[in-house]
Motif scaffolding. Sequence first.
Motif, PDB file in Angstrom:
ATOM      1  N   SER A   1      53.821  77.830  24.551  1.00 16.26           N
ATOM      2  CA  SER A   1      53.830  78.940  23.913  1.00 16.26           C
ATOM      3  C   SER A   1      52.757  79.875  24.593  1.00 16.26           C
ATOM      4  CB  SER A   1      52.892  78.956  22.260  1.00 16.26           C
ATOM      5  OG  SER A   1      51.759  78.233  22.603  1.00 16.26           O
ATOM      6  N   PHE A   2      52.739  81.288  24.084  1.00 13.63           N
ATOM      7  CA  PHE A   2      51.891  82.376  24.976  1.00 13.63           C
ATOM      8  C   PHE A   2      50.714  82.990  24.313  1.00 13.63           C
ATOM      9  CE2 PHE A   2      56.188  81.789  26.044  1.00 13.63           C
ATOM     10  CZ  PHE A   2      56.257  81.759  27.585  1.00 13.63           C
ATOM     11  N   ALA A   3      49.706  82.855  24.929  1.00 10.76           N
ATOM     12  CA  ALA A   3      48.493  83.183  24.356  1.00 10.76           C
ATOM     13  C   ALA A   3      48.588  84.694  24.437  1.00 10.76           C
ATOM     14  CB  ALA A   3      47.210  82.784  25.482  1.00 10.76           C
ATOM     15  N   GLY A   4      48.102  85.363  23.017  1.00  9.10           N
ATOM     16  CA  GLY A   4      48.216  86.569  22.886  1.00  9.10           C
ATOM     17  C   GLY A   4      49.267  87.401  23.044  1.00  9.10           C
ATOM     18  N   GLY A   5      50.566  86.464  22.909  1.00  9.38           N
ATOM     19  CA  GLY A   5      51.931  87.031  23.087  1.00  9.38           C
ATOM     20  C   GLY A   5      52.060  87.769  24.468  1.00  9.38           C
ATOM     21  N   ASP A   6      51.359  87.088  25.605  1.00 11.62           N
ATOM     22  CA  ASP A   6      51.561  87.431  26.579  1.00 11.62           C
ATOM     23  C   ASP A   6      52.399  86.519  27.644  1.00 11.62           C
ATOM     24  OD1 ASP A   6      51.253  88.318  29.345  1.00 11.62           O
ATOM     25  OD2 ASP A   6      49.047  88.540  29.357  1.00 11.62           O
ATOM     26  N   PRO A   7      53.601  87.017  28.249  1.00 10.89           N
ATOM     27  CA  PRO A   7      54.442  86.274  28.846  1.00 10.89           C
ATOM     28  C   PRO A   7      53.851  85.655  30.052  1.00 10.89           C
ATOM     29  CG  PRO A   7      55.208  88.482  29.091  1.00 10.89           C
ATOM     30  CD  PRO A   7      54.127  88.507  27.943  1.00 10.89           C
TER      31      PRO A   7
ATOM     32  N   VAL B   1      41.701  80.425  11.023  1.00 14.93           N
ATOM     33  CA  VAL B   1      41.654  81.244  12.199  1.00 14.93           C
ATOM     34  C   VAL B   1      42.115  80.508  13.317  1.00 14.93           C
ATOM     35  CG1 VAL B   1      39.705  82.504  13.478  1.00 14.93           C
ATOM     36  CG2 VAL B   1      39.407  82.044  10.955  1.00 14.93           C
ATOM     37  N   VAL B   2      42.932  81.574  14.134  1.00 16.97           N
ATOM     38  CA  VAL B   2      43.550  80.833  15.270  1.00 16.97           C
ATOM     39  C   VAL B   2      42.804  81.399  16.460  1.00 16.97           C
ATOM     40  CG1 VAL B   2      45.735  80.702  16.463  1.00 16.97           C
ATOM     41  CG2 VAL B   2      45.655  80.999  14.074  1.00 16.97           C
ATOM     42  N   PHE B   3      42.460  80.777  17.351  1.00 15.61           N
ATOM     43  CA  PHE B   3      41.747  80.809  18.718  1.00 15.61           C
ATOM     44  C   PHE B   3      42.894  81.029  19.815  1.00 15.61           C
ATOM     45  CE2 PHE B   3      38.608  79.533  15.622  1.00 15.61           C
ATOM     46  CZ  PHE B   3      37.448  80.306  15.928  1.00 15.61           C
ATOM     47  N   ASP B   4      43.360  82.113  20.006  1.00 12.13           N
ATOM     48  CA  ASP B   4      44.653  82.199  20.809  1.00 12.13           C
ATOM     49  C   ASP B   4      45.668  81.080  20.701  1.00 12.13           C
ATOM     50  OD1 ASP B   4      43.648  84.673  21.893  1.00 12.13           O
ATOM     51  OD2 ASP B   4      42.423  83.546  23.338  1.00 12.13           O
ATOM     52  N   GLU B   5      45.929  80.364  21.552  1.00 12.21           N
ATOM     53  CA  GLU B   5      46.700  79.333  21.477  1.00 12.21           C
ATOM     54  C   GLU B   5      45.805  78.091  21.719  1.00 12.21           C
ATOM     55  OE1 GLU B   5      50.540  79.151  20.746  1.00 12.21           O
ATOM     56  OE2 GLU B   5      49.154  80.992  20.132  1.00 12.21           O
ATOM     57  N   THR B   6      44.579  77.946  21.798  1.00 11.42           N
ATOM     58  CA  THR B   6      43.809  76.675  21.808  1.00 11.42           C
ATOM     59  C   THR B   6      43.776  75.937  20.828  1.00 11.42           C
ATOM     60  OG1 THR B   6      42.456  77.885  23.775  1.00 11.42           O
ATOM     61  CG2 THR B   6      41.433  76.223  22.803  1.00 11.42           C
TER      62      THR B   6
ATOM     63  N   TRP C   1      35.585  69.743  26.684  1.00 13.73           N
ATOM     64  CA  TRP C   1      35.579  70.715  26.013  1.00 13.73           C
ATOM     65  C   TRP C   1      36.435  72.256  26.457  1.00 13.73           C
ATOM     66  CZ3 TRP C   1      33.143  70.905  21.127  1.00 13.73           C
ATOM     67  CH2 TRP C   1      32.219  69.875  20.970  1.00 13.73           C
ATOM     68  N   ARG C   2      36.765  72.789  25.490  1.00 10.98           N
ATOM     69  CA  ARG C   2      37.731  74.057  25.905  1.00 10.98           C
ATOM     70  C   ARG C   2      37.246  75.202  25.336  1.00 10.98           C
ATOM     71  NH1 ARG C   2      40.684  69.432  25.668  1.00 10.98           N
ATOM     72  NH2 ARG C   2      42.187  69.373  27.141  1.00 10.98           N
ATOM     73  N   GLU C   3      36.831  75.984  26.480  1.00 16.44           N
ATOM     74  CA  GLU C   3      36.264  77.457  25.979  1.00 16.44           C
ATOM     75  C   GLU C   3      37.154  78.132  25.252  1.00 16.44           C
ATOM     76  OE1 GLU C   3      34.241  78.843  29.364  1.00 16.44           O
ATOM     77  OE2 GLU C   3      32.942  77.558  29.569  1.00 16.44           O
ATOM     78  N   THR C   4      36.370  79.250  24.458  1.00 16.13           N
ATOM     79  CA  THR C   4      37.325  80.210  24.053  1.00 16.13           C
ATOM     80  C   THR C   4      36.407  81.532  24.493  1.00 16.13           C
ATOM     81  OG1 THR C   4      36.513  80.786  21.851  1.00 16.13           O
ATOM     82  CG2 THR C   4      38.185  78.901  22.106  1.00 16.13           C
ATOM     83  N   PRO C   5      36.824  82.880  24.437  1.00 19.24           N
ATOM     84  CA  PRO C   5      36.155  83.921  24.624  1.00 19.24           C
ATOM     85  C   PRO C   5      35.399  84.483  23.514  1.00 19.24           C
ATOM     86  CG  PRO C   5      38.438  84.526  24.498  1.00 19.24           C
ATOM     87  CD  PRO C   5      38.239  83.114  24.551  1.00 19.24           C
ATOM     88  N   TYR C   6      35.330  83.913  22.306  1.00 19.33           N
ATOM     89  CA  TYR C   6      34.916  84.496  21.244  1.00 19.33           C
ATOM     90  C   TYR C   6      33.641  83.858  20.734  1.00 19.33           C
ATOM     91  CZ  TYR C   6      39.884  85.479  21.002  1.00 19.33           C
ATOM     92  OH  TYR C   6      41.165  85.830  21.703  1.00 19.33           O
ATOM     93  N   ALA C   7      32.961  84.791  20.123  1.00 19.95           N
ATOM     94  CA  ALA C   7      31.581  84.198  19.468  1.00 19.95           C
ATOM     95  C   ALA C   7      31.456  84.816  18.319  1.00 19.95           C
ATOM     96  CB  ALA C   7      30.355  84.793  20.237  1.00 19.95           C
ATOM     97  N   ALA C   8      30.830  84.109  17.085  1.00 24.91           N
ATOM     98  CA  ALA C   8      30.772  84.334  15.959  1.00 24.91           C
ATOM     99  C   ALA C   8      29.471  85.354  15.438  1.00 24.91           C
ATOM    100  CB  ALA C   8      30.484  83.094  15.090  1.00 24.91           C
ATOM    101  N   ASN C   9      29.742  86.417  14.753  1.00 23.12           N
ATOM    102  CA  ASN C   9      28.503  87.282  14.303  1.00 23.12           C
ATOM    103  C   ASN C   9      28.190  86.546  13.238  1.00 23.12           C
ATOM    104  OD1 ASN C   9      29.087  89.326  16.315  1.00 23.12           O
ATOM    105  ND2 ASN C   9      30.288  90.489  15.181  1.00 23.12           N
ATOM    106  N   LEU C  10      26.762  86.654  13.052  1.00 19.91           N
ATOM    107  CA  LEU C  10      26.233  85.802  11.709  1.00 19.91           C
ATOM    108  C   LEU C  10      25.403  86.634  10.962  1.00 19.91           C
ATOM    109  CD1 LEU C  10      25.444  82.297  13.639  1.00 19.91           C
ATOM    110  CD2 LEU C  10      27.362  83.161  12.495  1.00 19.91           C
ATOM    111  N   PHE C  11      25.315  86.166   9.891  1.00 20.44           N
ATOM    112  CA  PHE C  11      24.701  86.877   8.794  1.00 20.44           C
ATOM    113  C   PHE C  11      24.199  85.833   7.713  1.00 20.44           C
ATOM    114  CE2 PHE C  11      23.833  89.087   4.620  1.00 20.44           C
ATOM    115  CZ  PHE C  11      22.581  89.902   5.080  1.00 20.44           C
ATOM    116  N   ALA C  12      23.146  85.565   7.487  1.00 23.76           N
ATOM    117  CA  ALA C  12      22.551  84.515   6.391  1.00 23.76           C
ATOM    118  C   ALA C  12      23.307  83.189   6.712  1.00 23.76           C
ATOM    119  CB  ALA C  12      22.665  84.979   5.040  1.00 23.76           C
ATOM    120  N   GLY C  13      23.385  82.759   7.937  1.00 24.69           N
ATOM    121  CA  GLY C  13      23.998  81.405   8.269  1.00 24.69           C
ATOM    122  C   GLY C  13      25.467  81.525   8.161  1.00 24.69           C
TER     123      GLY C  13
END
Length: 453
Positions: free
Chosen positions: A207-213, A346-351, A416-428
């Motif tokens: 498949s293609f991450a982000g719909g990018d060929p 929640v889908v993290f690209d194709e990872t 371990w496979r990295e993603t470029p994403y981080a979570a914004n947290l509030f009250a855990g």
Amino acid sequence: MSAHRAITRETRSGGGALPATPVGTPLRRLGLGPLLAATARHHPDRIAVVDPADKPAWSDRPAITWTYAAAAEIVERLARGLRGWRLPPGSRIGLCLPGSAESVLAILAVEAAGHVAVLLPVSWDEERLLAAAQGVGLSAVLTQARLGEAAPAERLCAVAARYFGLRYLAAFGPDVPDGVINLDRFVLDGPAGPAPDRPPAPAGFVSFAGGDPDRPIFRSAEALVAAAAAHLVVARVAPGERILSLIAPHDLRGLATGLAAAIVAGATLEVLPVFDGTAFATALRRPGPTHLVAPAFLEDNLAGRDLPPNLRSATFVHRAPTRLPARNRAPGGVQALRLDAVIDTVVFDETALLSGRRGGPGDVAAILGRPDRLNLPAGLLEIRHDAGGRIIFRGQASTVTALQRGSLRTANPMDWRETPYAANLFAGLATALDVAALRAEADALETTFFAPA
């Protein structure tokens, strides 16, 4: 025992904690084809795939309901025909189809023939299809003659004229262009009979991450089954129930929550590739326990509607980066969707994808805040925050590798496979997922702005 329970080693009660699995323990290696065949043997009359009722209007093809036995037979007919194309094992075969029954059967047939299914969104134009064909090294493409006002087969004829590596082009439907193999005749007149004693090993999917060929991602068949199993631990789809999906099987989110989930669970799949409000309302109200899968933006449209009592769950699929919905629905309030019936995926690209029931201990907002709350076997899926706050995964359900100039690298489930994403947290709890670099820049700006004089 259902397939997804066997894969995840879930307890029979379904309510307790999953037993600990050592990280190095290999999980059962399965493809979709053997699971389809197993259900066809034991429950041949169970419904496997249901075409939308409005299919003739946009494809000139009849709407068909396929039992597991009939689907297994057609898959084997298609697979035998594909084996006759004399392609080397593991060849890349593109699938440019909507989410109707033909798409399901074609994906399974490519796997059964021992080739790699390359998922090409049917909305792609000629340039993107050409870029994907060249980058992945396609040997063949299966498509459809008509999709509404579009003609995917003619579009791919233009691609074939520019890319000489495309040896075979085949299409379902009437009015198949000259020079294109007619898959309807392929199925009706092709060789019948049981599957071979030693079918080829499932070769996997691209498949293609982000719909990018230009960003093809390879996932093995067992990794896809594992991703579906991890989702089913939360979705709780029982054998014989129905998954009604508004997401076509063009990528991980559509495969793991739709086609793969249905086959792993032994359930029925109905996909609405062309959304129509009336057709959707009719499909939703058909009898039988139903599990809805829809893009996250449709939740507000459904929240105030009168939904049928047979709706067992509603999965809303989010693509990272995204803002997670507020947890402000009170149980027992005036609302169509019960809080305990809502699943966020929640889908993290194709990872990887992460699913959780809203409001419970497995809520994705809670897991993204504290990854140790993920209650799955370690060999199936683990999630962590790295030193920079980025979300990382490991386990069979996230075993993917990028195609480098068309060649595959061996993927280790324990990496371990990295993603470029981080979570914004509030009250855990996670309130949003942002690209980590952008979030860091925003934090720096806020710190400077509010610094004391």
